[in-house]
Design a protein around this motif. Sequence first.
Motif, PDB file in Angstrom:
ATOM      1  N   ILE A 101      -4.240  63.329  12.331  1.00 45.93           N
ATOM      2  CA  ILE A 101      -4.648  64.318  13.341  1.00 45.93           C
ATOM      3  C   ILE A 101      -3.991  64.012  14.690  1.00 45.93           C
ATOM      4  CG2 ILE A 101      -6.611  65.147  14.687  1.00 45.93           C
ATOM      5  CD1 ILE A 101      -8.328  64.856  12.189  1.00 45.93           C
TER       6      ILE A 101
ATOM      7  N   SER B 229     -17.915  61.895  12.575  1.00 48.70           N
ATOM      8  CA  SER B 229     -17.604  61.381  11.236  1.00 48.70           C
ATOM      9  C   SER B 229     -16.723  60.146  11.311  1.00 48.70           C
ATOM     10  CB  SER B 229     -16.923  62.471  10.410  1.00 48.70           C
ATOM     11  OG  SER B 229     -17.793  63.566  10.198  1.00 48.70           O
ATOM     12  N   LEU B 230     -15.815  60.115  12.295  1.00 51.82           N
ATOM     13  CA  LEU B 230     -14.977  58.924  12.459  1.00 51.82           C
ATOM     14  C   LEU B 230     -15.836  57.710  12.776  1.00 51.82           C
ATOM     15  CD1 LEU B 230     -12.335  57.399  12.846  1.00 51.82           C
ATOM     16  CD2 LEU B 230     -12.259  58.259  15.190  1.00 51.82           C
TER      17      LEU B 230
ATOM     18  N   PHE C 298     -13.642  69.066  18.204  1.00 56.20           N
ATOM     19  CA  PHE C 298     -13.558  68.026  17.177  1.00 56.20           C
ATOM     20  C   PHE C 298     -14.834  67.179  17.139  1.00 56.20           C
ATOM     21  CE2 PHE C 298      -9.114  68.876  18.348  1.00 56.20           C
ATOM     22  CZ  PHE C 298      -8.596  69.174  17.107  1.00 56.20           C
TER      23      PHE C 298
ATOM     24  N   GLN D 133      -6.530  59.684   8.052  1.00 59.18           N
ATOM     25  CA  GLN D 133      -6.693  61.076   8.451  1.00 59.18           C
ATOM     26  C   GLN D 133      -6.777  61.213   9.971  1.00 59.18           C
ATOM     27  OE1 GLN D 133     -10.114  62.234   6.083  1.00 59.18           O
ATOM     28  NE2 GLN D 133      -8.809  63.340   4.647  1.00 59.18           N
ATOM     29  N   VAL D 134      -7.445  60.284  10.621  1.00 56.07           N
ATOM     30  CA  VAL D 134      -7.495  60.293  12.089  1.00 56.07           C
ATOM     31  C   VAL D 134      -6.087  60.119  12.653  1.00 56.07           C
ATOM     32  CG1 VAL D 134      -8.319  59.056  14.122  1.00 56.07           C
ATOM     33  CG2 VAL D 134      -9.849  59.452  12.205  1.00 56.07           C
TER      34      VAL D 134
ATOM     35  N   ASP E  56     -17.514  67.209  15.109  1.00 58.90           N
ATOM     36  CA  ASP E  56     -17.845  66.675  13.779  1.00 58.90           C
ATOM     37  C   ASP E  56     -16.863  65.593  13.357  1.00 58.90           C
ATOM     38  OD1 ASP E  56     -20.036  68.279  13.608  1.00 58.90           O
ATOM     39  OD2 ASP E  56     -19.061  69.839  12.408  1.00 58.90           O
ATOM     40  N   SER E  57     -15.589  65.790  13.690  1.00 60.51           N
ATOM     41  CA  SER E  57     -14.586  64.791  13.317  1.00 60.51           C
ATOM     42  C   SER E  57     -14.825  63.480  14.047  1.00 60.51           C
ATOM     43  CB  SER E  57     -13.183  65.322  13.622  1.00 60.51           C
ATOM     44  OG  SER E  57     -12.894  66.467  12.844  1.00 60.51           O
TER      45      SER E  57
ATOM     46  N   GLY F  41     -10.168  57.638   5.746  1.00 56.81           N
ATOM     47  CA  GLY F  41     -10.650  58.231   6.992  1.00 56.81           C
ATOM     48  C   GLY F  41      -9.792  57.844   8.181  1.00 56.81           C
TER      49      GLY F  41
ATOM     50  N   LEU G  98     -12.422  61.572   6.110  1.00 53.67           N
ATOM     51  CA  LEU G  98     -12.800  61.542   7.519  1.00 53.67           C
ATOM     52  C   LEU G  98     -14.050  62.363   7.781  1.00 53.67           C
ATOM     53  CD1 LEU G  98     -12.374  61.028  10.536  1.00 53.67           C
ATOM     54  CD2 LEU G  98     -10.780  62.964  10.556  1.00 53.67           C
ATOM     55  N   ASN G  99     -14.070  63.588   7.280  1.00 56.47           N
ATOM     56  CA  ASN G  99     -15.164  64.506   7.593  1.00 56.47           C
ATOM     57  C   ASN G  99     -16.238  64.581   6.521  1.00 56.47           C
ATOM     58  OD1 ASN G  99     -14.218  65.470  10.126  1.00 56.47           O
ATOM     59  ND2 ASN G  99     -12.693  66.683   9.060  1.00 56.47           N
ATOM     60  N   SER G 100     -15.973  64.104   5.324  1.00 55.80           N
ATOM     61  CA  SER G 100     -16.927  64.319   4.239  1.00 55.80           C
ATOM     62  C   SER G 100     -16.863  63.209   3.212  1.00 55.80           C
ATOM     63  CB  SER G 100     -16.669  65.677   3.558  1.00 55.80           C
ATOM     64  OG  SER G 100     -15.379  65.676   2.974  1.00 55.80           O
TER      65      SER G 100
END
Length: 412
Positions: A134, A177-178, A171, A130-131, A173-174, A127, A212-214
């Motif tokens: 991004i 989720s983070l 962003f 992934q951040v 949800d991101s 996660g 990150l999201n799921s």
Amino acid sequence: MLDQYPLLAVAVGLAALCGAAWLTLAVVRHIVLRVIAAVARRSPTAWDEILFDRAVFHRLAWGAPLLVAYHGIRLVPHFPEGLEAVVQRVAAASLILVVVRAFAALLAAVNEIYNRYPMAKERPIKGYLQVLSIIAHLVAVVFMVAALVDRSPLIFFSGLGAMTAILTLVFRDSILSLVAGVQLTANGLIRVGDWIEMPQFGADGHVIDIALNSVRVQNWDKTITVIPTHKFLENSFKNWRGMQESGGRRIKRAFHIDMGTIRFLTEEEIERFSRFVLLKDYMAQKKRELEEHNRIHAAEPGYVANARRLTNIGTLRAYIAAYLRQHPGIHPELTFLVRQLQPGPEGLPIEIYVFTNDTRWAVYEGIQADIFDHILAMVPVFGLRVYQKPSGGDVAAAAAALADRARALEPA
């Protein structure tokens, strides 16, 4: 000669530049990358092979022809200066894209290398990577736009403050989720390999990926449930890791005794049960205890209400407890109960509350089934009967018996 034909000179120069760029790409991909692959395969470490397999070098290879185009466009004779600047800007923006894609591949390789260590199960970093990816792509987009319009990137970064609200909505949800991912991993609430239950999302199985999201869960029927990471902070879920780490899995099951079969033991039954290996010590201790009690209280054995006596239901409970204590599949150090529950219309429930010493599902079910197979078969030995609701067959048999009796009573 070419100076007399400017357009021809431009065409020849562009063709030569394209050929040089193609040749550079071919050399890098077919020679340089093969050398890197050979070195990686022979290296004792695994990280270089992972970098190669994740295409980090393959993506960087595209930077070579872009560098040739960026610098070589100046050598094309009679090429307009305005178009030369445009080509360089496009090459620079494309080079930024190549670098950020290679950086994303590098992050994927870092995650794969990290997952080979035991700590990865408890503290996954996918996660966070992934951040970082991004953020790198957002920065790359700013630099690409700045390169294309030939402006300083600081101008665009200064305008990001006004776009914060929009970016927050896009962003949302991101971001949620983070934050959830940080709390889940920092507190060890979920790890890859954990067995979790989340009925509201139809999830019941092992966690196979935390992104990150799921969070991806492979259910017992082999289907995959994908749950947004932030939902784990908004909804309750059950994690069976504690059960697995304790080394014991709970058996909590009851069977019902027909209360019409509960009674005191006869002297013959006391003598017979005293010869049971599992009941020998219990029967001897209870006989001494009851004899002492009745002697002190001057109880008259001939009157049932005046003396304490052994019952078949109490002796059955003692037998079950002794049977479970010597069972090789029962954990000796965890909660151990054989108890009566509230009597009801279906009889007297006898509940077994113990833990197996093997948490594997199939083994656990086998131990539980073996235990109840034996107990249900032993219930009649104590003069008791397991309660079972009448079925259609029972009603038919009772009706047939009544009919036979009625025919037997009819006069000849």
